[in-house]
Scaffold this motif. Structure first.
Motif, PDB file in Angstrom:
ATOM      1  N   PRO A  89       0.840  -1.201   0.000  1.00  0.00           N
ATOM      2  CA  PRO A  89       0.000   0.000   0.000  1.00  0.00           C
ATOM      3  C   PRO A  89       0.874   1.248   0.000  1.00  0.00           C
ATOM      4  N   LEU A  90       0.399   2.287  -0.658  1.00  0.00           N
ATOM      5  CA  LEU A  90       1.205   3.502  -0.803  1.00  0.00           C
ATOM      6  C   LEU A  90       0.910   4.495   0.314  1.00  0.00           C
ATOM      7  N   ARG A  91       1.965   5.138   0.774  1.00  0.00           N
ATOM      8  CA  ARG A  91       1.804   6.296   1.661  1.00  0.00           C
ATOM      9  C   ARG A  91       2.143   7.538   0.829  1.00  0.00           C
ATOM     10  N   PRO A  92       1.642   8.689   1.249  1.00  0.00           N
ATOM     11  CA  PRO A  92       1.970   9.907   0.502  1.00  0.00           C
ATOM     12  C   PRO A  92       3.477  10.070   0.313  1.00  0.00           C
ATOM     13  N   ALA A  93       4.256   9.656   1.302  1.00  0.00           N
ATOM     14  CA  ALA A  93       5.698   9.869   1.223  1.00  0.00           C
ATOM     15  C   ALA A  93       6.342   9.022   0.130  1.00  0.00           C
ATOM     16  N   ASP A  94       5.644   7.930  -0.284  1.00  0.00           N
ATOM     17  CA  ASP A  94       6.224   7.074  -1.322  1.00  0.00           C
ATOM     18  C   ASP A  94       6.137   7.698  -2.704  1.00  0.00           C
ATOM     19  N   VAL A  95       5.315   8.731  -2.833  1.00  0.00           N
ATOM     20  CA  VAL A  95       5.118   9.315  -4.157  1.00  0.00           C
ATOM     21  C   VAL A  95       6.015  10.538  -4.291  1.00  0.00           C
ATOM     22  N   ALA A  96       7.079  10.393  -5.062  1.00  0.00           N
ATOM     23  CA  ALA A  96       8.043  11.478  -5.198  1.00  0.00           C
ATOM     24  C   ALA A  96       7.605  12.413  -6.314  1.00  0.00           C
ATOM     25  N   VAL A  97       8.025  13.652  -6.222  1.00  0.00           N
ATOM     26  CA  VAL A  97       7.728  14.603  -7.291  1.00  0.00           C
ATOM     27  C   VAL A  97       8.440  14.136  -8.563  1.00  0.00           C
ATOM     28  N   GLY A  98       7.739  14.202  -9.649  1.00  0.00           N
ATOM     29  CA  GLY A  98       8.378  13.899 -10.919  1.00  0.00           C
ATOM     30  C   GLY A  98       8.319  12.443 -11.321  1.00  0.00           C
ATOM     31  N   SER A  99       7.830  11.570 -10.440  1.00  0.00           N
ATOM     32  CA  SER A  99       7.778  10.168 -10.845  1.00  0.00           C
ATOM     33  C   SER A  99       6.341   9.782 -11.147  1.00  0.00           C
ATOM     34  N   LEU A 100       6.201   8.744 -11.962  1.00  0.00           N
ATOM     35  CA  LEU A 100       4.880   8.234 -12.309  1.00  0.00           C
ATOM     36  C   LEU A 100       4.748   6.880 -11.615  1.00  0.00           C
ATOM     37  N   THR A 101       3.738   6.759 -10.758  1.00  0.00           N
ATOM     38  CA  THR A 101       3.558   5.512 -10.023  1.00  0.00           C
ATOM     39  C   THR A 101       2.271   4.846 -10.486  1.00  0.00           C
ATOM     40  N   PHE A 102       2.326   3.537 -10.660  1.00  0.00           N
ATOM     41  CA  PHE A 102       1.122   2.808 -11.071  1.00  0.00           C
ATOM     42  C   PHE A 102       0.553   2.061  -9.881  1.00  0.00           C
ATOM     43  N   ALA A 103      -0.767   2.096  -9.772  1.00  0.00           N
ATOM     44  CA  ALA A 103      -1.390   1.464  -8.609  1.00  0.00           C
ATOM     45  C   ALA A 103      -2.601   0.656  -9.007  1.00  0.00           C
ATOM     46  N   LYS A 104      -2.953  -0.279  -8.102  1.00  0.00           N
ATOM     47  CA  LYS A 104      -4.155  -1.096  -8.287  1.00  0.00           C
ATOM     48  C   LYS A 104      -4.901  -1.084  -6.973  1.00  0.00           C
ATOM     49  N   ILE A 164      -0.428   7.604 -10.620  1.00  0.00           N
ATOM     50  CA  ILE A 164      -0.353   8.602  -9.555  1.00  0.00           C
ATOM     51  C   ILE A 164       0.866   9.474  -9.773  1.00  0.00           C
ATOM     52  N   VAL A 165       0.667  10.789  -9.669  1.00  0.00           N
ATOM     53  CA  VAL A 165       1.821  11.692  -9.699  1.00  0.00           C
ATOM     54  C   VAL A 165       1.654  12.727  -8.595  1.00  0.00           C
ATOM     55  N   ARG A 166       2.785  13.313  -8.208  1.00  0.00           N
ATOM     56  CA  ARG A 166       2.729  14.385  -7.212  1.00  0.00           C
ATOM     57  C   ARG A 166       3.064  15.706  -7.900  1.00  0.00           C
ATOM     58  N   ILE A 184      -0.937  15.125  -4.531  1.00  0.00           N
ATOM     59  CA  ILE A 184      -0.929  13.811  -5.186  1.00  0.00           C
ATOM     60  C   ILE A 184      -2.264  13.619  -5.901  1.00  0.00           C
ATOM     61  N   VAL A 185      -2.184  13.361  -7.221  1.00  0.00           N
ATOM     62  CA  VAL A 185      -3.415  13.143  -7.974  1.00  0.00           C
ATOM     63  C   VAL A 185      -3.400  11.742  -8.579  1.00  0.00           C
ATOM     64  N   ALA A 186      -4.593  11.167  -8.656  1.00  0.00           N
ATOM     65  CA  ALA A 186      -4.722   9.802  -9.203  1.00  0.00           C
ATOM     66  C   ALA A 186      -5.655   9.846 -10.400  1.00  0.00           C
ATOM     67  N   TYR A 187      -5.163   9.340 -11.520  1.00  0.00           N
ATOM     68  CA  TYR A 187      -5.969   9.325 -12.744  1.00  0.00           C
ATOM     69  C   TYR A 187      -6.024   7.914 -13.302  1.00  0.00           C
ATOM     70  N   SER A 188      -7.096   7.668 -14.051  1.00  0.00           N
ATOM     71  CA  SER A 188      -7.184   6.383 -14.758  1.00  0.00           C
ATOM     72  C   SER A 188      -6.018   6.285 -15.732  1.00  0.00           C
ATOM     73  N   LYS A 189      -5.451   5.100 -15.802  1.00  0.00           N
ATOM     74  CA  LYS A 189      -4.314   4.893 -16.681  1.00  0.00           C
ATOM     75  C   LYS A 189      -4.766   4.519 -18.090  1.00  0.00           C
ATOM     76  N   ILE A 190      -6.071   4.303 -18.234  1.00  0.00           N
ATOM     77  CA  ILE A 190      -6.572   3.790 -19.513  1.00  0.00           C
ATOM     78  C   ILE A 190      -6.981   4.963 -20.395  1.00  0.00           C
TER      79      ILE A 190
END
Ligand code: HEM
Ligand code: FES
Lengths: 351, 544
Positions: A212-227, A249-251, A270-276
Motif C-alpha cells: 500500500p502507498l503512503r503519501p511519502a512514497d510518491v516522489a515529485v516527478g515520478s509516475l507511479t502505477f497502482a491497483k 499517480i503523480v505528485r 498527489i493526484v490519481a488518474y485512470s491509466k486507460i
C-alpha cells in the motif's frame, strides 16, 4: 442503370476489325501480322546444349535431396537452445537457422529444376486456342427459359398463393432461431462499463512492490502505477479488472494544479488518474515531469495532468477520469469512492 | 467389376497408370475433363505470376497452420510459465501465450513453422494487393470477369481479417493492444457498440473467451470461406480463359501461350516450390513477431512503437489522425473521433471494389474483353487507381507517424497535419499527375508509330544539318501500338424529338455524359494514329 440507350457508334470498333490473324497487307500497315514464327533455342538445335540443361536440372534435384538429408541431420544433431552468431544478422537460434536454410534449399532447388527444365527443354512454341463467348447462344437461353417456365408452372407456385406466402414466411422466420442462439455469446452491458473495483476506503497498492502507498512514497516527478487493494495477479478476473482499475499517480505542487476540482480530489498535490486512455483504451505510460503531460504511446494522445487531465494533443476525445483520494487513519492513500465517470474509450451510453 | 469389351480385349496389356486412369474415368469422367483442360493454353507474362504467389502462400499457410494447431492451446487460462525461456519464468500468462512460447523454444522446428506461417501471411496479403492492382491497371476486371474481381476482392478483405485474428492468437502484449483498439473501435458504434463488444468478448474486455473464439474464426471459418472463394476464383479463370496483352497474332477471340501440360504445369508447379523455398529461407534468417520479447498481454501495460502488421496500417492511420470529436447529447455520446475512421475503413476498400461497375456504366460497353489494356491507354482509370494507392499510402504514413517522427526528426503534429490534409489533397494531385504521364506516354507511342524509333544514329545532311535517323517500326510493333480501343464520349443526344416535344433528360444520363467526357474527351486521350496519317507521313518526305 441500363446502357441500352448508348448508341452503337459510340463504342469503339471491335478489337479485331482488321480480321483475326490477318496477313499483313498494303492497305492497312497496322494489321495484325499473325503469330511470329517460332524461334529455336540453342537447346532445340544443339544436343550438347540440351544435355547441359539436363545435367543442370538433375543437379538441382540432387541438391534438393542433399538438402533434405541436411534437414534431418540438423533436426537430430543441433540442440534446440543453441545460439550462433551469423554475420550480419547477429545471434540467432542455430536450429531454426539450419532447418530453415536446408528446407528452403530443398524446396527452392525442386522449383528451380522444374522451371529450368520447362524453359530450356520443353517445347516453347506458342499455340493459339480459340475463345468462345461466355454468353449462351439465344437457342440455349430460349430453352432454359422455357424449361424454367414449365417447372414453375408445374410447381403451381404462382397459382397457389397461400402455399407461396406461408413458405416464404417459414423460410424467413426460421433463421431467427439461429440469431437467438447467439444471445448467450455475452451478457448485456448494463452498467458494467461504469464501475470499477475502486470504492470508498480501498487502499492504493503500488503495482511494482505490491505494498500500500503512503503519501511519502510518491516522489515529485515520478509516475507511479497502482491497483486497488485485494486485486492479485493470480485472481481469476485480474485481467478484466485491471483493464478498468489501472491507476496512475503523480505528485504536483498544489500551486501548479490549475483545475479546481482536481485540487479538491487530490491529496497534498498527489493526484490519481485512470491509466486507460480515453481514445481506444491503451494504457498510458509516458510522463513528462516538467510539463506534467502524460502521453499514450499508441496514438500519441497527450493529457495535461495539472489541468484536469484534459486532452492537449491527439485523437482522444475527453479527459482522463480522476479518482478522488485521501489518507486513512494509518496514513495510507485510499480511494474516496469509485470513478465518477466511466474509464476508457467512450461509448454510446456514456453520456 | 464392370469392364466393357474393348478394355476386356486389352486386359493385362494396358500399363498400370492407364488402368488407374480408366478406373477413375469410369467413375469421375476424367477423360472428358482432361480433353478440354490438359492442353489448355496459358499466356505468359511476369505479372500473371502474382496470383500464383497468393495461391501458393495460401497453401503454405494451411500446411503450416495445421501444424501449429497441433501444439497451440487456444485458452486464456492464466498459468505460470516454467518453460525454457529463462527471462519469462514465473510470469503469469495465458495458456495461448505459454503454448506459443512452447512452440518457439521447445518444439524443434516449431519456431521455423511459426515464422513461415507469419511471413507467408504477410506475403499472401502483399501478393493479393499487388495482384489486384495488376488486374485493375490492365482492365482485366472488365466483362466477363467482374464476378471474379469481386471474389478476389473478398479474398483480400477476408485475408486481412484472417491475418488480424491470427496475429491476436498468441495473446502477447502487442497483439493484445491491437485487440484492445478493436474493442475501443467497436464501443464507438452508436446504440449497439457496447452490446457488440460484450457479445464478442463474452463480457468485458478482455475476458476469457476471445482467443478461443478468434481461434475458430481463424482456423476454420475464414480459411474455409477463403478456400471456397479461391477454388471458385480458379474455376472462373479456367472457364473464362486467361487474358492476354495485345500483340501479333493475339486477338479478342483467341488465347496464345503454352499448354498446361507440360510447360505451364512445370513452371507453375516449380514456382510453388520457389515461393515455398524463399519464404522458408526468409523464416530461417529473419525473425518475425518475437512474442517473447514483448511478453504476455496485460491490459495495463504497453510496449512502445505498437504497430499492426502492414496490411492494417491504413486503418491505424485513420484512427491516429482523426481529430477526437465527441458529441454528447441527451445523455448519449457519439464518438465520431473513432466511429468515422471505422466507417471510412470499409469505404476505402469498397471504393476500389465497385470501380469496375462504375466504369462499365460509364462506357456502356457490354462486350467481352480479353485483351488487356496498357495502363497508359486508359488514363482516367490508371489515374484513379494511382490516386487510390496514394490514399492508402498516405494513411499508412499516418499509421506509422511515431516511427516517421523518430526516424526523420519530424514533429508528430506536422505529420498528423500532413496526413489530414494529404487525405484529401494527395489523391487529387496524384490523379492529375498520373493522367498527364499517361497522356505523355500515349503521345510518345503515337510519335513512335508515325515517325519510327530513334535509332541513335546521327546523320549529317548535305546542307550541314544534323538529324537523328528514325527507323520505321516493324509491323509487329505497329500493330501492338495501335491495337487498343478508344472510346468516344457519350452524348446526351437531341433533347427535342422530331415532333418538337422536349424530352426530359434524366440526372443520371447527364452524370453519365459528364463522366464519359471526363474519361474519353479530348483532354483524356490522344487519338491513336490512323492509317491515313501514317501513310501520309511515310510516303511523303522521308521520315525524321
Ligand atoms: C488464410 C490465411 C491465414 C493467415 C493470413 C494467417 C495468419 C496468421 C498470423 C499472422 C498468425 C500469427 C503468427 C505468429 O506470429 O505467432 C497466425 C497464427 C496462427 N495460425 Fe494462421 N493464418 C492463416 C491461416 C491459418 C490456417 C488455415 C490455420 C490452421 C488450420 C492457421 C492456424 C494458426 C494458428 C494455430 C496460429 C497460432 C499459433 C502461433 O501463434 O504460434 N492459420 N496466423
Ligand atoms: S489509445 Fe491512447 S491515443 Fe489511442
Amino acid at each position: 442503370m441500363s446502357s441500352q440507350d448508348i448508341p452503337e457508334e459510340n463504342l469503339p470498333a471491335e478489337q479485331d476489325a482488321h480480321g483475326a490473324v490477318s496477313v499483313a497487307d498494303d492497305k492497312d500497315p497496322f494489321a495484325d501480322p499473325g503469330l511470329p514464327p517460332h524461334e529455336h533455342r540453342i537447346q532445340d538445335i544443339d544436343e550438347r546444349a540440351a544435355k547441359r540443361s539436363e545435367r543442370t536440372v538433375a543437379m538441382l534435384f540432387t541438391v534438393s535431396m542433399l538438402a533434405t538429408v541436411g534437414f534431418i541431420a540438423s533436426y537430430v544433431g543441433i540442440p534446440h537452445d543453441k545460439a550462433i552468431y551469423v554475420f550480419p544478422i547477429g545471434h540467432i537460434n542455430a536450429l531454426n537457422f539450419a532447418l530453415g536454410l536446408t528446407l528452403g534449399l530443398a524446396l527452392f532447388s525442386i522449383g528451380a529444376g522444374a522451371v529450368h527444365w520447362a524453359r530450356t527443354l520443353m517445347s516453347d512454341e506458342e499455340i493459339a486456342d480459340e475463345r468462345h463467348p461466355i454468353e449462351a447462344p439465344p437457342e440455349v437461353k430460349a430453352k432454359v427459359m422455357a424449361d424454367f417456365k414449365q417447372g414453375a408452372k408445374e410447381s403451381a407456385l404462382g397459382r397457389r398463393k397461400l402455399i407461396r406466402n406461408t413458405m416464404f414466411g417459414a423460410l424467413a422466420l426460421f433463421p431467427l432461431s439461429g440469431v437467438m442462439l447467439l444471445r448467450d455469446l455475452g451478457p448485456l452491458p448494463g452498467t458494467k462499463l461504469r464501475h470499477t473495483l475502486w470504492s470508498k476506503g480501498k487502499l492504493l497498492v503500488n503495482m511494482n512492490t505490491n505494498e500500500p502507498l503512503r503519501p511519502a512514497d510518491v516522489a515529485v516527478g515520478s509516475l507511479t502505477f497502482a491497483k486497488p487493494e485485494g486485486l492479485e495477479e493470480h485472481d481469476e478476473n485480474f485481467q478484466t479488472e485491471i483493464a478498468k482499475a489501472a491507476l496512475m499517480i503523480v505528485r504536483l505542487q498544489p500551486a501548479n494544479i490549475k483545475d479546481k476540482r482536481e485540487l479538491e480530489w487530490s491529496h497534498e498535490g498527489i493526484v490519481a488518474y485512470s491509466k486507460i486512455c480515453t481514445h481506444v483504451g491503451c494504457p498510458i505510460s509516458l510522463y513528462e515531469q516538467q510539463t506534467h503531460h502524460v502521453l499514450c504511446p499508441c496514438h500519441q494522445s497527450t493529457f495535461d495532468l495539472s489541468d484536469g487531465a484534459r486532452v492537449i494533443f491527439g485523437p482522444a476525445g475527453h479527459a482522463l477520469p480522476q479518482l478522488r483520494i485521501g489518507v486513512n487513519d494509518e496514513g495510507y492513500l485510499e480511494a474516496l469512492g469509485d470513478f465518477e465517470e466511466p474509464v476508457g474509450p467512450a461509448f454510446w451510453e456514456r453520456g | 467389376m464392370s469392364t466393357n469389351t474393348s478394355t476386356e480385349a486389352r486386359r493385362g496389356k494396358a500399363p498400370a497408370g492407364e488402368r488407374v486412369a480408366d478406373w477413375a474415368d469410369g467413375r469421375l469422367g476424367i477423360y472428358s475433363l482432361a480433353k478440354t483442360n490438359m492442353r489448355k493454353i496459358f499466356p505468359d507474362h511476369w505479372s500473371f505470376m502474382l496470383g500464383e504467389v497468393c495461391m501458393y502462400s495460401f497453401i503454405i499457410l494451411i500446411l503450416t497452420g495445421v501444424y501449429l494447431t497441433l501444439f497451440f492451446h487456444p485458452s486464456m487460462n492464466e498459468v505460470e510459465y516454467h518453460g525454457s525461456y529463462i527471462p519469462l519464468q514465473g510470469q503469469m500468462m495465458s495458456e495461448a501465450f505459454n503454448s506459443t512460447l512452447h512452440i518457439s523454444f521447445d518444439v524443434r522446428g516449431g519456431l521455423l513453422i511459426r515464422q513461415i506461417h507469419h511471413w507467408a501471411a504477410l506475403i499472401f496479403l502483399a501478393g493479393m494487393f499487388v495482384h489486384m492492382m495488376r488486374v485493375f491497371f490492365t482492365g482485366a476486371f472488365r466483362k466477363p470477369r467482374e464476378v471474379n474481381w469481386l471474389f478476389g476482392f473478398l479474398l483480400l478483405v477476408l485475408g486481412m481479417f484472417t491475418g488480424f485474428t491470427g496475429y491476436s492468437l498468441p495473446d502477447d502484449l502487442l497483439s493484445g493492444t491491437g485487440v484492445r483498439f478493436m474493442e475501443g473501435a467497436i464501443l464507438s458504434v452508436p446504440i449497439v457498440g457496447t452490446y457488440l463488444s460484450m457479445f464478442l468478448f463474452g463480457g468485458e474486455f478482455p475476458g476469457g473467451d476471445f482467443v478461443a473464439r478468434f481461434y475458430s474464426v481463424h482456423i476454420l471459418l475464414l480459411p474455409g470461406i477463403m478456400l471456397g472463394l479461391m477454388v471458385g476464383h480458379l474455376i472462373l479463370v479456367f472457364y473464362h480463359k486467361h487474358t492476354q496483352f495485345a500483340g501479333p497474332g493475339k486477338t479478342n477471340n483467341n488465347v496464345v501461350g503454352m499448354p498446361l501440360l507440360p510447360v505451364y504445369m512445370a513452371k507453375a508447379g516449380g514456382f510453388f516450390f520457389l515461393v515455398f523455398g524463399v519464404i522458408t529461407a526468409i523464416a530461417a534468417i529473419a525473425s518475425i513477431n518475437p512474442i517473447w520479447s514483448m511478453g504476455p498481454y496485460r491490459p495495463d501495460q504497453v510496449s512502445t512503437g505498437a504497430q499492426p502488421d502492414w496490411y492494417m496500417g491504413f486503418s491505424e492511420g485513420l484512427i491516429r489522425t482523426m481529430p477526437g470529436w465527441e458529441i454528447n447529447l441527451w445523455g448519449h455520446t457519439l464518438v465520431l473521433g473513432v466511429f468515422i475512421p471505422l466507417v471510412i475503413f470499409p469505404l476505402v476498400l469498397v471504393a476500389i471494389a465497385v470501380y469496375p461497375f462504375i466504369e462499365s456504366w460509364v462506357t456502356g460497353d457490354k462486350r467481352e474483353h480479353h485483351i488487356l489494356d496498357r495502363p497508359r491507354n486508359a488514363p482516367t482509370r490508371t489515374a484513379f487507381g494511382a490516386a487510390w494507392i496514394s490514399w492508402y499510402f498516405v494513411l499508412m504514413i499516418g499509421g506509422g507517424n511515431d516511427l516517421w517522427a523518430t526516424h526523420f526528426h519530424l514533429s508528430i503534429n506536422a505529420i498528423t497535419w500532413f496526413v489530414r490534409v494529404g487525405f484529401f489533397v494527395v489523391p487529387v494531385l496524384v490523379f492529375i499527375a498520373t493522367k498527364r504521364i499517361c497522356l505523355g506516354l500515349q503521345r510518345r507511342d503515337r510519335d513512335k508509330v508515325l515517325h519510327g524509333r530513334e535509332s541513335g544514329i546521327i546523320k549529317r545532311l548535305p546542307h550541314g544539318e544534323f538529324i537523328e535517323v528514325h527507323e520505321p517500326l516493324s509491323q509487329d510493333a505497329l500493330h501492338t501500338l495501335t491495337a487498343h480501343e478508344q472510346y468516344k464520349p457519350v452524348e446526351i443526344g437531341p433533347t427535342v424529338d422530331e415532333n418538337g416535344v422536349e424530352r426530359k433528360v434524366k440526372g443520371t444520363e447527364k452524370l453519365r455524359a459528364k463522366l464519359s467526357e471526363a474519361y474519353y474527351g479530348e483532354e483524356s486521350q490522344i487519338p491513336k494514329p490512323t492509317v491515313e496519317e501514317y501513310k501520309e507521313i511515310t510516303s511523303g518526305h522521308g521520315h525524321h
